[in-house]
Motif scaffolding. Structure first.
Motif, PDB file in Angstrom:
ATOM      1  N   LYS A 239       0.833  -1.217   0.000  1.00 34.53           N
ATOM      2  CA  LYS A 239       0.000   0.000   0.000  1.00 34.53           C
ATOM      3  C   LYS A 239       0.866   1.265   0.000  1.00 34.53           C
ATOM      4  N   ARG A 240       1.849   1.317   0.875  1.00 34.86           N
ATOM      5  CA  ARG A 240       2.709   2.505   0.987  1.00 34.86           C
ATOM      6  C   ARG A 240       3.525   2.722  -0.287  1.00 34.86           C
ATOM      7  N   ASP A 241       3.986   1.632  -0.907  1.00 35.26           N
ATOM      8  CA  ASP A 241       4.759   1.765  -2.148  1.00 35.26           C
ATOM      9  C   ASP A 241       3.909   2.393  -3.246  1.00 35.26           C
ATOM     10  N   PHE A 242       2.666   1.890  -3.396  1.00 35.90           N
ATOM     11  CA  PHE A 242       1.781   2.467  -4.416  1.00 35.90           C
ATOM     12  C   PHE A 242       1.551   3.960  -4.151  1.00 35.90           C
ATOM     13  N   GLU A 243       1.305   4.300  -2.885  1.00 35.28           N
ATOM     14  CA  GLU A 243       0.944   5.681  -2.567  1.00 35.28           C
ATOM     15  C   GLU A 243       2.124   6.640  -2.680  1.00 35.28           C
ATOM     16  N   LEU A 244       3.292   6.247  -2.137  1.00 28.27           N
ATOM     17  CA  LEU A 244       4.444   7.157  -2.130  1.00 28.27           C
ATOM     18  C   LEU A 244       5.099   7.294  -3.494  1.00 28.27           C
ATOM     19  N   PHE A 245       5.116   6.185  -4.258  1.00 30.39           N
ATOM     20  CA  PHE A 245       5.861   6.201  -5.521  1.00 30.39           C
ATOM     21  C   PHE A 245       4.943   6.304  -6.729  1.00 30.39           C
ATOM     22  N   LYS A 246       3.645   6.502  -6.460  1.00 31.82           N
ATOM     23  CA  LYS A 246       2.658   6.939  -7.460  1.00 31.82           C
ATOM     24  C   LYS A 246       2.425   5.924  -8.572  1.00 31.82           C
ATOM     25  N   TYR A 247       2.205   4.671  -8.174  1.00 34.85           N
ATOM     26  CA  TYR A 247       1.846   3.644  -9.149  1.00 34.85           C
ATOM     27  C   TYR A 247       0.351   3.345  -9.104  1.00 34.85           C
ATOM     28  N   ASP A 248      -0.158   2.785 -10.186  1.00 33.81           N
ATOM     29  CA  ASP A 248      -1.583   2.536 -10.372  1.00 33.81           C
ATOM     30  C   ASP A 248      -1.960   1.192  -9.760  1.00 33.81           C
ATOM     31  N   VAL A 249      -2.622   1.210  -8.608  1.00 33.02           N
ATOM     32  CA  VAL A 249      -3.000  -0.040  -7.944  1.00 33.02           C
ATOM     33  C   VAL A 249      -4.196  -0.693  -8.632  1.00 33.02           C
ATOM     34  N   GLN A 250      -4.992   0.078  -9.386  1.00 33.37           N
ATOM     35  CA  GLN A 250      -6.211  -0.444  -9.997  1.00 33.37           C
ATOM     36  C   GLN A 250      -5.952  -1.218 -11.284  1.00 33.37           C
ATOM     37  N   ASP A 251      -4.791  -1.021 -11.899  1.00 32.49           N
ATOM     38  CA  ASP A 251      -4.555  -1.585 -13.239  1.00 32.49           C
ATOM     39  C   ASP A 251      -3.153  -2.192 -13.338  1.00 32.49           C
ATOM     40  N   PRO A 252      -3.028  -3.511 -13.106  1.00 35.08           N
ATOM     41  CA  PRO A 252      -1.711  -4.154 -13.195  1.00 35.08           C
ATOM     42  C   PRO A 252      -1.070  -4.056 -14.580  1.00 35.08           C
ATOM     43  N   SER A 253      -1.879  -3.780 -15.616  1.00 41.13           N
ATOM     44  CA  SER A 253      -1.307  -3.678 -16.968  1.00 41.13           C
ATOM     45  C   SER A 253      -0.604  -2.341 -17.183  1.00 41.13           C
ATOM     46  N   ASN A 254      -0.857  -1.363 -16.310  1.00 38.31           N
ATOM     47  CA  ASN A 254      -0.233  -0.045 -16.439  1.00 38.31           C
ATOM     48  C   ASN A 254       1.004   0.016 -15.552  1.00 38.31           C
ATOM     49  N   LYS A 255       2.153  -0.190 -16.136  1.00 38.68           N
ATOM     50  CA  LYS A 255       3.383  -0.215 -15.341  1.00 38.68           C
ATOM     51  C   LYS A 255       3.909   1.182 -15.024  1.00 38.68           C
ATOM     52  N   MET A 256       3.386   2.191 -15.713  1.00 40.37           N
ATOM     53  CA  MET A 256       3.948   3.534 -15.570  1.00 40.37           C
ATOM     54  C   MET A 256       3.360   4.249 -14.348  1.00 40.37           C
ATOM     55  N   PRO A 257       4.129   5.151 -13.762  1.00 45.33           N
ATOM     56  CA  PRO A 257       3.608   5.953 -12.639  1.00 45.33           C
ATOM     57  C   PRO A 257       2.488   6.868 -13.102  1.00 45.33           C
ATOM     58  N   VAL A 258       1.627   7.254 -12.147  1.00 38.61           N
ATOM     59  CA  VAL A 258       0.462   8.088 -12.479  1.00 38.61           C
ATOM     60  C   VAL A 258       0.546   9.466 -11.808  1.00 38.61           C
ATOM     61  N   GLY A 259       1.673   9.751 -11.169  1.00 32.48           N
ATOM     62  CA  GLY A 259       1.880  11.046 -10.535  1.00 32.48           C
ATOM     63  C   GLY A 259       3.356  11.265 -10.291  1.00 32.48           C
ATOM     64  N   GLU A 260       3.685  12.388  -9.690  1.00 31.46           N
ATOM     65  CA  GLU A 260       5.074  12.716  -9.391  1.00 31.46           C
ATOM     66  C   GLU A 260       5.407  12.341  -7.947  1.00 31.46           C
ATOM     67  N   ILE A 261       6.589  11.806  -7.719  1.00 28.08           N
ATOM     68  CA  ILE A 261       7.029  11.489  -6.356  1.00 28.08           C
ATOM     69  C   ILE A 261       7.322  12.787  -5.612  1.00 28.08           C
ATOM     70  N   ASP A 262       6.754  12.902  -4.422  1.00 27.22           N
ATOM     71  CA  ASP A 262       6.964  14.064  -3.568  1.00 27.22           C
ATOM     72  C   ASP A 262       8.013  13.691  -2.523  1.00 27.22           C
ATOM     73  N   LEU A 263       9.241  14.191  -2.703  1.00 32.89           N
ATOM     74  CA  LEU A 263      10.327  13.818  -1.790  1.00 32.89           C
ATOM     75  C   LEU A 263      10.049  14.245  -0.362  1.00 32.89           C
ATOM     76  N   ASP A 264       9.409  15.386  -0.187  1.00 30.19           N
ATOM     77  CA  ASP A 264       9.074  15.827   1.174  1.00 30.19           C
ATOM     78  C   ASP A 264       8.123  14.844   1.838  1.00 30.19           C
ATOM     79  N   GLU A 265       7.148  14.363   1.073  1.00 28.73           N
ATOM     80  CA  GLU A 265       6.202  13.372   1.595  1.00 28.73           C
ATOM     81  C   GLU A 265       6.922  12.079   1.965  1.00 28.73           C
ATOM     82  N   VAL A 266       7.830  11.636   1.107  1.00 30.38           N
ATOM     83  CA  VAL A 266       8.580  10.409   1.371  1.00 30.38           C
ATOM     84  C   VAL A 266       9.393  10.554   2.661  1.00 30.38           C
ATOM     85  N   HIS A 267      10.100  11.647   2.793  1.00 30.39           N
ATOM     86  CA  HIS A 267      10.911  11.851   4.009  1.00 30.39           C
ATOM     87  C   HIS A 267      10.042  11.939   5.251  1.00 30.39           C
TER      88      HIS A 267
END
Length: 272
Positions: A239-267
């Protein structure tokens, strides 16, 4: 605890937090090349010189000083969780390792006996139901991560945020986290931000996929391995990987990220 999983060039031009199954062989070889003008002859994970690694006692002092003072550009690389866990299955569970043996000795026999996982016979070359077998492995991976049974989670399928967070909690700061799926763009940004002893022509760098050929070829597209239940399990685990690194949890066929990684959020979220 120090800085497990950290590699640093001997010139201290860059610091990298290794995340297994996320282009770490290629990144390690680029780091080695940027200091020496040649690639390491063999798997970069086996290199005992030419690259600082936290696992080598002599490297721990230089890494600690560098990281705590944030002297160098520090980065890591992430990958779509669906593709990453699938790659771990084919490489580590179905594949024969570099030493000609199964990964972690009795791990695979235990999976066969207790979870009904098939791996293509003794040599991994026989046909088997890849989808059914992978979904059973996924139950095992969930058990190791959620309950640490029947063993602690292995580094190849434990969460990326778990790996990445140790660096932050122990005093490190990332300058960049980029996606395997946009590797050239991400690595180019790292190289542009650092001064390396040897120039690196990213377009001329081969991909060092050290796990390639270890196991059977994947017979189906990524999405075929994930039904509703296995998608739910993957989200439960990562769950955290999908949310922090902006991957599409709804569609396993979409390997590309769906947003930008927020470094401040990650830290903020991995530093607690």
């Amino acid at each position: 605890m120090g800085f497990p999983g950290i590699w640093m060039t001997e010139s201290e031009s860059m610091v990298y937090r290794v995340v297994p199954k996320c282009a770490c062989s290629t990144i390690g070889q680029i780091m080695y090349y940027s200091d020496h003008g040649a690639f390491f002859d063999g798997d970069i994970h086996d290199a005992e010189s030419g690259l600082h690694k936290w696992a080598q006692e002599a490297s721990q002092g230089p890494i600690s000083r560098n990281v705590t003072e944030h002297r160098s550009y520090a980065f890591t690389c992430v990958r779509n969780p669906y593709a990453r866990i699938l790659s771990s299955f084919f490489d580590k569970i179905c594949g024969m390792q570099r030493n000609g043996k199964r990964y972690r000795g009795n791990l695979v026999p235990m999976l066969v006996a207790n979870y009904g996982v098939e791996v293509g016979g003794e040599d991994g070359k026989q046909d088997f139901d890849q989808i059914r077998s992978f979904r059973r492995f996924l139950l095992f991976a969930r058990d190791t991560i959620r309950w640490r049974k029947p063993m602690d989670p292995d580094i190849h399928w434990s969460s990326m945020s778990g790996h990445i967070g140790t660096f932050i909690r122990n005093g490190g700061t990332y300058d960049d986290i980029f996606w395997t799926e946009r590797f050239d763009d991400g690595m180019a940004k790292v190289l542009a931000a650092t001064r390396t002893p040897k120039p690196v022509d990213l377009k001329a760098i081969p991909r060092f996929n050290e796990s390639e050929g270890h196991g059977p070829k994947r017979a189906h597209p990524v999405q075929a391995y994930f039904d509703d239940l296995s998608m739910h399990l993957v989200y439960e685990i990562y769950k955290r990987d999908f949310e922090l690194f902006k991957y599409d949890v709804q569609d396993p066929s979409n390997k590309m990220p769906v947003g930008e990684i927020d470094l401040d959020e990650v830290h903020a979220k991995l530093g607690d």
